[in-house]
Enzyme design. Structure first.
Site, PDB file in Angstrom:
ATOM      1  N   SER A 132      -6.978  19.559   2.156  1.00  0.00           N
ATOM      2  CA  SER A 132      -6.022  18.771   1.382  1.00  0.00           C
ATOM      3  C   SER A 132      -5.901  19.139  -0.089  1.00  0.00           C
ATOM      4  O   SER A 132      -4.909  18.760  -0.729  1.00  0.00           O
ATOM      5  CB  SER A 132      -6.357  17.278   1.502  1.00  0.00           C
ATOM      6  OG  SER A 132      -7.664  17.020   1.023  1.00  0.00           O
ATOM      7  N   SER A 172      -7.180   9.159  -9.205  1.00  0.00           N
ATOM      8  CA  SER A 172      -8.382   9.843  -9.687  1.00  0.00           C
ATOM      9  C   SER A 172      -8.091  11.284 -10.086  1.00  0.00           C
ATOM     10  O   SER A 172      -8.968  11.959 -10.601  1.00  0.00           O
ATOM     11  CB  SER A 172      -9.469   9.833  -8.605  1.00  0.00           C
ATOM     12  OG  SER A 172      -9.044  10.583  -7.479  1.00  0.00           O
ATOM     13  N   LYS A 223      -0.719  16.032  -2.465  1.00  0.00           N
ATOM     14  CA  LYS A 223      -0.151  14.853  -3.125  1.00  0.00           C
ATOM     15  C   LYS A 223       1.237  15.102  -3.714  1.00  0.00           C
ATOM     16  O   LYS A 223       2.019  14.152  -3.870  1.00  0.00           O
ATOM     17  CB  LYS A 223      -1.095  14.382  -4.227  1.00  0.00           C
ATOM     18  CG  LYS A 223      -2.397  13.770  -3.741  1.00  0.00           C
ATOM     19  CD  LYS A 223      -2.194  12.390  -3.177  1.00  0.00           C
ATOM     20  CE  LYS A 223      -3.507  11.683  -2.934  1.00  0.00           C
ATOM     21  NZ  LYS A 223      -3.311  10.296  -2.446  1.00  0.00           N
ATOM     22  N   GLY A 270     -18.199   6.340   1.612  1.00  0.00           N
ATOM     23  CA  GLY A 270     -16.900   5.662   1.543  1.00  0.00           C
ATOM     24  C   GLY A 270     -16.299   5.464   2.909  1.00  0.00           C
ATOM     25  O   GLY A 270     -15.227   6.002   3.207  1.00  0.00           O
ATOM     26  N   ASP A 318     -14.818   2.991   4.427  1.00  0.00           N
ATOM     27  CA  ASP A 318     -14.024   1.768   4.528  1.00  0.00           C
ATOM     28  C   ASP A 318     -13.068   1.777   5.719  1.00  0.00           C
ATOM     29  O   ASP A 318     -12.886   0.755   6.383  1.00  0.00           O
ATOM     30  CB  ASP A 318     -13.255   1.516   3.233  1.00  0.00           C
ATOM     31  CG  ASP A 318     -12.445   2.716   2.792  1.00  0.00           C
ATOM     32  OD1 ASP A 318     -13.052   3.753   2.484  1.00  0.00           O
ATOM     33  OD2 ASP A 318     -11.197   2.624   2.751  1.00  0.00           O
ATOM     34  N   GLU A 343     -14.144  10.721   6.678  1.00  0.00           N
ATOM     35  CA  GLU A 343     -14.498  10.054   5.430  1.00  0.00           C
ATOM     36  C   GLU A 343     -15.878  10.499   4.966  1.00  0.00           C
ATOM     37  O   GLU A 343     -16.723  10.880   5.787  1.00  0.00           O
ATOM     38  CB  GLU A 343     -14.541   8.535   5.620  1.00  0.00           C
ATOM     39  CG  GLU A 343     -13.212   7.873   5.894  1.00  0.00           C
ATOM     40  CD  GLU A 343     -13.335   6.365   5.971  1.00  0.00           C
ATOM     41  OE1 GLU A 343     -12.718   5.688   5.132  1.00  0.00           O
ATOM     42  OE2 GLU A 343     -14.046   5.860   6.866  1.00  0.00           O
TER      43      GLU A 343
END
Length: 337
Positions: free
Chosen positions: A321, A87, A62, A217, A219, A213
């Site tokens: 990640s 989060s 990030k 979750g 989506d 995923e």
């Protein structure tokens, strides 16, 4: 420009955008290591290259997108400050980026954010505003704070400069490994995968892009099947960084065009991947960072042989990640694993 699933024009992200981001990040973000393991290769039947963003500043990929986005703000905006919602990992990344660039950050975080991520964000100098992730609207709260205080909103994934910054992860990986047959990355809001897919498909024609995923979750998987963004209940999963209820508009517009597939992994499979990484690779991965490795270990990915090159062995890139997890939480998750 490209088109969102709703047909609206949205900014495109290109390979050149990612290369420009790499230039801005040079000497600031870490060029993280790519690890290999014969044990892992034997377990999955492939030549696996792990891009270890758990060694990135703030412990996750990030930082790349956050710093790139904040660095593009005008001096007068930097003086007013930035706001973000997250989060944990994006929160830390924006807080550190703001500090590095002489700005200030206000971060909207869930009340149940892991203590280690909350403390780290505060440690980088950010002001914290909390909300209930199961009943609150973090994006609306972030927009309100931006308007009331004159802050620049730096979203965690749905922003072209954030996506371009995240794409430098795959750019570095391919520069080091050369062509890959497939690249796996975890998907939350979709920014990492959108950036990685932009780079990988441009540099390696024919590469398979596979998103991962948590089962709770799914989506993006549902959205790809429907052809438009689909919302799910806020996921309850150990992969807190992937607890997103709907893909981003820009990220989904990119990912629906460039992804080959999305696969799901269970919390138990994520735990197993964390355990193997700790015991055999000697690295610590947080649940949200372990999904792509979990998909390989659980054989969620089926790749045909590559004639003339690796008849029984594929070259697969895996983005690990992040590694932001405290000792107590890690021990709790490993109990009985």
């Amino acid at each position: 420009m490209t088109r969102s699933p709703a047909g609206a024009a949205v900014p495109a992200v290109t390979l050149e955008d990612v290369r420009d981001a790499a230039g801005r990040l040079s000497g600031i973000a870490h060029r993280t290591p790519v690890l290999r393991s014969r044990t892992l290769d034997a377990l999955v039947g492939a030549e696996v290259h792990l891009k270890c963003e758990n060694f990135q500043r703030v412990g996750a990929f990030k930082f790349r997108g956050a710093y790139h986005a904040v660095s593009r703000l005008a001096p007068e905006q930097l003086a007013r400050g930035v706001v973000a919602y997250s989060s944990g990992n994006h929160a830390q990344a924006v807080a550190l980026a703001a500090r590095e660039l002489g700005s200030r950050a206000v971060i909207v975080m869930p009340e149940d954010t892991p203590r280690e991520k909350l403390d780290a964000t505060v440690g980088y100098g950010a002001e914290i505003v909390t909300y209930d992730r199961y009943t609150g609207d973090r994006a609306a709260l972030g927009r309100r704070l931006a308007e009331e205080r004159g802050l620049a909103l730096i979203p965690p994934y749905d922003h072209p400069h954030v996506i371009a910054g995240q794409g430098t992860t795959a750019l570095e990986l391919i520069e080091e490994t050369g062509p890959l047959d497939a690249l796996l990355a975890p998907i939350g809001g979709g920014g990492l995968m959108a950036g990685a897919a932009t780079v990988a498909t441009a540099l390696v024609p024919g590469i398979r892009m596979i998103g991962v995923e948590p089962e709770a979750g799914d989506d993006t998987l549902r959205s790809l099947a429907a052809g438009h963004r689909v919302a799910v209940p806020v996921p309850r999963t150990i992969a807190d960084g992937q607890a997103v209820d709907v893909p981003g508009e820009l990220t989904f517009a990119i990912n629906r065009r460039l992804l080959d597939s999305v696969v799901l992994v269970s919390d138990d499979e994520i735990r197993a991947a964390m355990k193997l990484a700790f015991e055999r690779l000697k690295i610590v991965i947080e649940p949200s960072g372990a999904g792509a490795l979990a998909a390989l270990l659980a054989r969620r990915v089926d790749l045909p042989a590559v004639p003339g090159r690796y008849p029984h062995l594929h070259r697969i890139g895996v983005i690990v990640s992040g590694g932001n997890i405290g000792l107590d939480r890690f021990a709790e998750l490993m109990t009985g694993c």
